[in-house]
Design an enzyme around this catalytic site. Structure first.
Site, PDB file in Angstrom:
ATOM      1  N   CYS A   2      -1.099  14.845  -1.579  1.00 31.87           N
ATOM      2  CA  CYS A   2      -0.406  16.100  -1.265  1.00 31.87           C
ATOM      3  C   CYS A   2      -0.636  16.525   0.185  1.00 31.87           C
ATOM      4  O   CYS A   2      -1.630  16.163   0.799  1.00 31.87           O
ATOM      5  CB  CYS A   2      -0.929  17.200  -2.165  1.00 31.87           C
ATOM      6  N   ARG A  27       1.899  10.299   3.903  1.00 34.62           N
ATOM      7  CA  ARG A  27       0.822  10.332   2.913  1.00 34.62           C
ATOM      8  C   ARG A  27       1.324  10.048   1.495  1.00 34.62           C
ATOM      9  O   ARG A  27       0.537   9.809   0.586  1.00 34.62           O
ATOM     10  CB  ARG A  27       0.156  11.712   2.921  1.00 34.62           C
ATOM     11  N   TRP A  75       1.958  15.086  -4.635  1.00 42.62           N
ATOM     12  CA  TRP A  75       1.790  13.745  -5.229  1.00 42.62           C
ATOM     13  C   TRP A  75       1.218  14.025  -6.603  1.00 42.62           C
ATOM     14  O   TRP A  75       0.075  14.462  -6.737  1.00 42.62           O
ATOM     15  CB  TRP A  75       0.835  12.945  -4.346  1.00 42.62           C
ATOM     16  N   ASN A  99      -4.001  21.667  -2.418  1.00 43.21           N
ATOM     17  CA  ASN A  99      -4.351  20.244  -2.503  1.00 43.21           C
ATOM     18  C   ASN A  99      -5.685  20.151  -3.202  1.00 43.21           C
ATOM     19  O   ASN A  99      -6.570  20.984  -2.960  1.00 43.21           O
ATOM     20  CB  ASN A  99      -4.538  19.624  -1.111  1.00 43.21           C
ATOM     21  N   GLY A 100      -5.874  19.098  -4.002  1.00 45.40           N
ATOM     22  CA  GLY A 100      -7.159  18.920  -4.673  1.00 45.40           C
ATOM     23  C   GLY A 100      -7.006  19.107  -6.170  1.00 45.40           C
ATOM     24  O   GLY A 100      -5.896  19.012  -6.708  1.00 45.40           O
ATOM     25  N   GLU A 480     -12.655 -11.287  -3.075  1.00 47.74           N
ATOM     26  CA  GLU A 480     -11.985 -10.215  -2.328  1.00 47.74           C
ATOM     27  C   GLU A 480     -12.403 -10.245  -0.853  1.00 47.74           C
ATOM     28  O   GLU A 480     -11.570 -10.065   0.038  1.00 47.74           O
ATOM     29  CB  GLU A 480     -12.299  -8.865  -2.988  1.00 47.74           C
ATOM     30  N   LYS A 484      -9.788 -10.738   2.242  1.00 50.98           N
ATOM     31  CA  LYS A 484      -9.684  -9.800   3.377  1.00 50.98           C
ATOM     32  C   LYS A 484      -9.743 -10.583   4.685  1.00 50.98           C
ATOM     33  O   LYS A 484      -8.933 -10.370   5.588  1.00 50.98           O
ATOM     34  CB  LYS A 484     -10.819  -8.758   3.370  1.00 50.98           C
ATOM     35  N   GLU A 487      -6.591 -12.733   5.344  1.00 55.70           N
ATOM     36  CA  GLU A 487      -5.383 -11.966   5.638  1.00 55.70           C
ATOM     37  C   GLU A 487      -5.317 -11.505   7.081  1.00 55.70           C
ATOM     38  O   GLU A 487      -4.266 -11.549   7.699  1.00 55.70           O
ATOM     39  CB  GLU A 487      -5.329 -10.713   4.755  1.00 55.70           C
ATOM     40  N   HIS A 503     -21.339 -28.245  -7.282  1.00 55.60           N
ATOM     41  CA  HIS A 503     -20.425 -29.125  -8.020  1.00 55.60           C
ATOM     42  C   HIS A 503     -19.291 -29.628  -7.129  1.00 55.60           C
ATOM     43  O   HIS A 503     -18.228 -30.017  -7.625  1.00 55.60           O
ATOM     44  CB  HIS A 503     -19.881 -28.387  -9.250  1.00 55.60           C
ATOM     45  N   LYS A 599       3.415  -5.137   2.688  1.00 52.56           N
ATOM     46  CA  LYS A 599       2.554  -4.247   1.901  1.00 52.56           C
ATOM     47  C   LYS A 599       2.908  -4.317   0.419  1.00 52.56           C
ATOM     48  O   LYS A 599       2.040  -4.298  -0.437  1.00 52.56           O
ATOM     49  CB  LYS A 599       2.680  -2.816   2.426  1.00 52.56           C
TER      50      LYS A 599
END
Ligand code: M6R
Length: 604
Positions: A2, A27, A75, A99-100, A480, A484, A487, A503, A599
């Site tokens: 928001c 946002r 949002w 907001n919140g 991960e 990163k 990429e 192995h 994205k």
């Protein structure tokens, strides 16, 4: 997430609010609204979807004299993205934007409803305006009523409130959600939830601190701190560069998103932690009835969070769990049985392969759940149930905070299931909840650590490849970390289970093979350590990440000493993200928009 704007002045208030909201579009939002008080006339407009819809609705609305106005992009969290749920929320003669999350809104709402107040929306925000108006009836003035209201609400908020009982004034409060007020030579006052809407309009800004509240008129800015002591605004010069303002002073969106993980994780947890139970109000109570297996399906980083989840579900929920790469699953004629809960995980909610598997599961009659960051996305609309990760919009193509919030949701979900299956005692669940509360602090970026990683990165710009290794849930974290690095650095990197190196892959070991070793103190430490020693003995260059000193490493990154492996997991996650970032920066790559990547991958 928001966004908030506010304005006091004589210029075209409508345009100023709409322009401000446009600056917050990046946002992400799903509805928007404004309220303007000119003299005695209150006008409000709300629209679902993009700001053009709100512009269309306000086409005939003219603001040509002194006015106060507030605006909001929403949002959705509590309640769907509808006009009724859009802010500003109206009482009898006041409006609020927020907001919140108001954590005690259920109790407050019940009391207000019992006293005859009708609520129009499903939001937590609406309680603020009704509570204020209730207090106004017994207060000396509007400020006293506002002050009392702020003391009564609990949670995180940035609030602006305007009321006919005090025209020409905007009341504000901030706790846990950002907000600032800006000034200029023309004696106008602007509010916003981030710098960007104020750039070009304000010369100086005051950033409110947690606990600040007060009011602003054309002539004064009155601020009280958390102890109700009046204080002077502290103004600083406002940047004039919009793009850098969106990045909040960070060099890249990815960097900003790494730094904001602490805040967004706090958002993910908000309202969901009971004393010894997890509260997912958004889930139907019978979602797990008759479920004997959980199948998780996703791509890329979301797949890695799903893999992490499988360890938590089997360990804590004692539920059989399998994990699938969506692009594989959709074509391998999978067997699906109706006692399986099918879970898709996606930052965007639009990834074509993952979406397709959701359709397949629905067609096969399985119960479905989406773990997603974007409300109203295709997956959210299609799944039977959704848990939103509340990471806010993620701009960097390399996903960071989305991963962090997904793992947090899975950790909570494993406890939610554990409670219903009685596979963990209430005391154990309470202990986990205490640990979850510690995560926001554990992912705060430590400046010294960041500096160290910047320096270290220069040693890792060449070589013939990286192995990121870990055991148990640190294996998906290793995957991960490798993703990163690949990429954004374009260097070859693989994630591997530490125990699997001997192995085959250990044949590659030499000084030009870089091993990034994850050595949590609280999970299979000795086993993982001996795997790293095997690599060190074969002269691989080792960079170890651990809370325990490790003499066999060429480079050692010491994390804080935590009491549980999940806290080590989150701190190591930040280290891996920053290391990739700094290597990419040194190589001169485009960190936020790496080559060949998008994205949101909406094609298969
Ligand atoms: O939006 P999704 O989570 O469904 O996206 C899945 C992958 O495309 C995404 O995680 C991708 O791997 C990122 N670039 C990782 O940083």
């Amino acid at each position: 997430m928001c966004g908030i704007v506010g304005y006091i002045g004589t210029k075209n208030t409508k345009e100023i609010l709409l322009e401000g909201l446009k600056e917050l579009e990046y946002r992400g939002y799903d509805s928007a609204g404004i309220a303007v008080l000119q003299g005695d006339d209150f006008s409000d407009f709300k629209a679902v979807g993009k700001l053009v819809n709100l512009e269309e609705k306000t086409k005939e609305f003219i603001t040509d004299k002194f006015a106060v106005g507030i605006g909001h992009t929403r949002w959705a969290t509590h309640g769907k993205p509808t006009e009724l749920n859009a802010h500003p929320h109206l009482g009898e003669s006041s409006y609020v934007v927020h907001n919140g999350i108001i954590e005690n809104y259920v109790e407050l709402k019940r009391e207000l409803q019992d006293s005859g107040i009708t609520f129009l929306s499903q939001t937590d925000t609406e309680v603020i305006v009704h509570q204020f108006e209730k207090n106004l009836k017994t207060s000396e003035n509007a400020f006293e009523a506002f002050q009392q209201t702020i003391q009564e609400i609990k949670g995180a908020y940035a609030v602006l409130l305007v009321t006919k009982s005090e025209p020409g004034t905007i009341f504000f409060a901030k706790y846990g959600s950002p907000m600032l007020v800006g000034i200029n030579a023309e004696n106008e006052k602007y509010f916003a939830s981030s710098d960007t809407p104020l750039i070009g309009s304000c010369s100086d800004v005051n950033y409110f601190e947690d606990g600040d509240y007060g009011y602003v008129t054309a002539d004064e800015i009155i601020i009280f701190d958390k102890d109700s002591q009046q204080k002077e605004p502290v103004f600083s010069k406002l940047s004039t560069n919009k793009l850098s303002a969106q990045k909040d002073g960070y060099r890249f969106f990815m960097e900003k998103e790494i730094y904001e993980q602490s805040t967004v994780i706090a958002d993910t947890l908000l309202g969901r932690l009971g004393e010894d139970e997890i509260l997912f109000d958004e889930l139907p109570g019978d979602l797990f009835d008759g479920v004997n297996e959980i199948k998780l399906c996703a791509c890329g980083t979301s797949y890695h969070s799903a893999l992490s989840a499988s360890y938590l579900f089997e360990r804590y929920s004692k539920t059989r769990t399998s994990v699938e790469i969506a692009s594989e699953f959709r074509y391998r004629e999978p067997l699906m049985s109706k006692d399986t809960l099918f879970v898709v995980i996606s930052q965007s909610g639009e990834t074509a392969d993952t979406l397709e598997t959701l359709k397949m599961a629905k067609q096969a009659g399985l119960k479905t759940l989406a773990i997603c960051n974007v409300d109203n996305s295709s997956m959210v609309r299609l799944a039977d149930a959704t848990i939103l990760t509340r990471a806010g919009i993620e701009k960097g193509v390399a996903s960071t905070k989305a991963f962090a919030t997904q793992v947090i949701v899975f950790w909570m979900l494993s406890l939610y299931v554990a409670k219903s299956k009685n596979s963990l005692s209430s005391q154990k669940i309470a202990e986990h909840i205490a640990l979850l509360r510690e995560v926001p602090a554990s992912v705060k970026v430590d400046d010294e650590m960041h500096e160290k990683l910047k320096r270290l990165s220069k040693r890792y710009l060449h070589g013939h490849g990286f192995f990121f290794i870990g055991r148990d849930i640190f294996f998906p974290l290793a995957l991960e970390g490798a993703l990163k690095l690949k990429e954004i650095s374009y260097l070859h990197a693989e994630g591997y289970p530490s125990g699997e190196m001997k192995h085959g892959p250990i044949a590659l070991a030499d000084p030009e093979l870089f091993t990034i070793a994850l050595l949590p103190k609280h999970l299979h430490y000795e086993k993982a350590k001996s795997n790293v020693e095997e690599l060190s003995a074969r002269d691989s260059t080792i960079c170890a990440i651990s809370a325990e000193e490790f003499s066999k490493a060429d480079d050692f990154i010491q994390i804080a000493s935590h009491e549980h492996y999940m806290l080590e997991f989150f701190e190591m996650m930040v280290v891996l993200q920053l290391l990739s970032l700094e290597i990419s920066v040194r190589l001169g790559n485009d960190v936020d928009m790496p080559r060949n990547l998008a994205k949101s991958v909406t094609v298969e």
